[in-house]
Design an enzyme around this catalytic site. Structure first.
Site, short mmCIF file in Angstrom:
data_model
loop_
_atom_site.label_atom_id
_atom_site.label_comp_id
_atom_site.label_asym_id
_atom_site.label_seq_id
_atom_site.Cartn_x
_atom_site.Cartn_y
_atom_site.Cartn_z
CD GLU A 114 -2.88 1.54 2.03
OE1 GLU A 114 -2.70 0.16 2.95
OE2 GLU A 114 -3.91 2.03 2.04
CB CYS B 172 -7.02 2.81 3.86
SG CYS B 172 -7.87 1.83 5.52
CD GLU C 253 -9.32 -3.03 7.47
OE1 GLU C 253 -9.48 -1.53 7.66
OE2 GLU C 253 -8.17 -3.34 7.72
O1 AHR Z 1 -2.09 -1.05 5.93
C1 AHR Z 1 -2.67 -0.32 6.78
C2 AHR Z 1 -4.25 -0.38 7.03
O2 AHR Z 1 -4.69 -1.28 8.26
C3 AHR Z 1 -5.04 -0.47 5.58
O3 AHR Z 1 -4.99 0.15 4.72
C4 AHR Z 1 -6.39 -1.01 5.93
O4 AHR Z 1 -6.83 -1.84 5.38
C5 AHR Z 1 -5.74 -1.46 7.12
O5 AHR Z 1 -7.21 -1.26 8.52
#
Ligand code: AHR
Length: 651
Positions: free
Chosen positions: A49, A240, A375
């Site tokens: 991410e 996210c 999520e």
């Molecule tokens: O990895 C950090 C965050 O943790 C991600 O964006 C999310 O999916 C989770 O809450």
């Protein structure tokens, strides 16, 4: 973690061990003839991410911040001097319309601009860097000469080249810089050296040496560290970040393909998510976009696993219903998913396959997995997901669809979503856990009682964290113990990816993370080595390993699993000893010929639960390999206290 906590955990583990020792015979019974569930080649993967400057400023090798002047403050990352203005008329790139104008018509006292990079620009002596920009002058004007410098942290120049810009049409200019010094925090300086007016756009500095020498590629050392994990699957781009804080800031993959110069930037939601850790200069250039993610998957040998927005904004950040896409207006989002599959797998003559081919990859990427939603929770999610599932199944029945069980590892939302995922018949359900050491140790049993029917499990984000959330040997050991439950239940758990991957030591928002880095180097955490040990020792099939007829899920403070590797003809035993006592364990190895069997032991151990690897001391906790011999059918192993051991025994 405080000393008292550490002691408490150790004592708690120890007391469990004492009870166990009194009650049980310490023998592992392993039957290599009872070949169990196949372990998917995708089993142990990675999740990327763009958080902690993981993409821009990290994996993506571009060294210039805000190269297109599109930040909300167009000079973000730049220090202009002299007469420099921001313009948008007749831009070079319609989706990135801002550019700068340097005017220098009177005294030659200095007009130009510096770029600060991402916490500085990391440059290595003798290596080659491609500098490029798009530029034009005014009609009829004499050519304008620009000086390109690298400047060190003391403001001394240590590389200098010149570019001459001529003509009123936008043109690309390039020059190679070969710095005479290694500097983690240098700056790029562009100065006018002749009078005139010049417009500049998309100013870029890229190391020639990228991972696999790809143009617009990845920082070589960081990508290499990913490859060395031997990941089976590569989940991207979030997290996210997929959701965005609102509709406008959600991740839109179509904006991330095609020429990099014309990919619109997006504010990075980690710019402002944590009020105690704001990074106003955090944007996504999208230079690392979906084409590059697919290419990287291929380069590191992992199955690509894109995650797409399901029509909902981040439910933590935004409760405004207007920021969710109404169910009856979801078609463009669904089209995004269908078009992505075509982009990845379609022929080079299909609409989206052609874009992939034009970008340099006529062969399909062979996408097999897609996740819809990250999520999410509540009925808003399944009612949207249902439409995606119908459309994808109808057009691409071979693609496996991943749904989400929400942000929690259990509880109301989780209990609501799992049956919904069964109803929708998704192939896998994504579960996320960021939890304590105790939770991770207890979690080793989690999947033993899971329903064997219906969707499989994708443990899509997990990381054990102690009080201050630092990566440590304690958390790595608990993850190793927890993951024995993944392997033992390989008939249910098909994929798992630790999260997140990267963090810049000077600019992070979230920890723990697998790999920490600065502008020139990186450090692999103990957690990295646990992932690597699983990745390299996955095996092909689970075989039963029991102690007194039960799986080893904490008895004597031990957590164990066994697999065979049909390719190398080996038995692989993984054992985490979370206790502070040495354990001599008898091995009852059914199916091995009598006599001595050669093998190796890879040991990850520290007597200090708080031990950490740092940039200065990267090797405090590293795996050590030694040759071993194990007697069959009755053998013995010695399990060091606080250790994770991987035995590979020739069958
Ligand atoms: O990895 C950090 C965050 O943790 C991600 O964006 C999310 O999916 C989770 O809450």
């Amino acid at each position: 973690m405080t000393k008292s906590m550490k002691k408490a955990i150790a004592l708690c583990l120890f007391s469990m061990g004492v009870v166990g020792l009194m009650a049980q015979s310490n023998e592992f019974k392993i039957d290599v003839q009872k070949t169990g569930a196949p372990i998917q080649s995708t089993m142990y993967g990675i999740f990327f991410e763009d958080i902690n400057y993981g993409a821009d400023g990290g994996l993506y090798a571009e060294l210039v911040k805000n190269r297109s002047f599109e930040f909300e403050n167009p000079f973000g990352g730049w220090t202009p001097f002299g007469n420099v203005s921001v313009q948008t008329q007749k831009p070079c790139f319609d989706r990135n319309p801002h550019y700068v104008r340097l005017s220098y018509e009177k005294e030659l006292t200095g007009t130009g601009l510096d770029n600060e990079g991402f916490n500085g620009i990391g440059i290595r002596e003798g290596e080659k860097y491609d500098f490029s920009l798009y530029a034009r002058t005014r009609s009829g004007d004499a050519p304008v000469k620009l000086r390109i410098n690298l400047v060190d942290s003391r403001n001394d120049l240590y590389e200098q080249k010149e570019i001459e810009v001529s003509g009123k049409e936008w043109k690309k200019y390039t020059v190679v810089l070969t710095p005479g010094a290694t500097e983690a925090r240098s700056r790029l300086r562009i100065t006018m050296v002749t009078k005139g007016i010049v417009d500049l756009e998309h100013i870029s500095l890229f190391p020639q040496k990228t991972f696999n020498n790809r143009p617009n590629g990845m920082r070589a050392d960081l990508a290499q560290a990913l490859k060395e994990l031997k990941p089976g699957v590569f989940r991207f781009p979030g997290g996210c970040i997929v959701e965005g804080t609102n509709k406008a800031t959600r991740y839109q993959w179509k904006n991330t393909v095609g020429p990099v110069e014309n990919r619109p930037i997006n504010i990075n939601r980690w710019n402002y998510t944590f009020s105690h850790k704001k990074f106003p200069d955090y944007y996504q250039s999208c230079g690392l976009g979906f084409f590059e993610y697919f290419l990287l998957s291929e380069d590191i040998g992992a199955e690509p696993l894109p995650v797409l927005n399901c029509g909902l904004s981040c439910q933590y950040e935004n409760q405004d219903p207007n920021e969710n896409c109404p169910v009856d207006k979801l078609q463009p989002y669904i089209d995004d998913a269908l078009d992505l599959i075509e982009f990845a797998n379609g022929s080079a003559t299909s609409e989206w396959g052609k874009i992939r081919a034009d970008m340099g990859h006529p062969a399909p990427f062979n996408l097999k997995l897609i996740a819809i939603g990250n999520e999410q929770w509540g009925p808003l999610y399944p009612e949207r997901l249902e439409l995606f599932v119908k459309a994808i199944r109808a057009k691409y029945p071979e693609i496996k669809i991943i749904g989400s069980s929400g942000p929690q590892s259990e509880g109301e939302d989780f209990d609501y979503l799992w049956p919904e995922m069964r109803r929708l018949k998704v192939d896998l359900v994504d579960e996320h856990f960021y939890r304590s050491p105790e939770w991770f140790l207890n979690g080793a049993k989690r999947y033993d009682s899971y329903d064997r029917q219906g969707p499989k499990v994708f443990a899509g984000e997990y990381a054990c964290h102690s009080v201050n959330r630092e990566n440590s040997f304690l958390t790595a050991l608990c993850e190793a113990a927890f993951m024995t439950g993944f392997e033992r239940n390989a008939d249910v758990v098909c994929l798992c990816t630790y999260a997140p991957l990267f963090a810049h030591v000077d600019a992070w928002q979230w920890r723990p993370d697998l790999i920490w880095f600065d502008n020139l180097s990186l450090v692999k955490t103990p957690n990295y080595y646990v992932q690597q040990l699983y990745g390299h020792n996955a095996g092909t099939n689970v075989v039963p390993l029991t102690m007194q007829g039960e799986p080893v899920t904490g008895q004597l403070d031990l957590y164990a699993t066994a697999a065979v590797d049909k390719h190398s003809d080996e038995l692989i035993i993984k054992v985490a000893n979370t206790g502070i006592r040495n354990k001599r364990i008898k091995l009852n190895l059914n199916g091995l010929s009598a006599g001595k069997h050669k093998g190796t032991l890879t040991l990850l151990h520290s007597s200090d639960l708080e031990a950490k690897n740092t940039l200065c001391n990267p090797s405090t906790v590293v795996p050590l390999v030694s040759d071993i011999e194990v007697e069959a059918p009755q053998g013995e192993v010695n399990l060091r206290p606080l250790s994770f051991s991987v035995y590979r025994i020739k069958l």
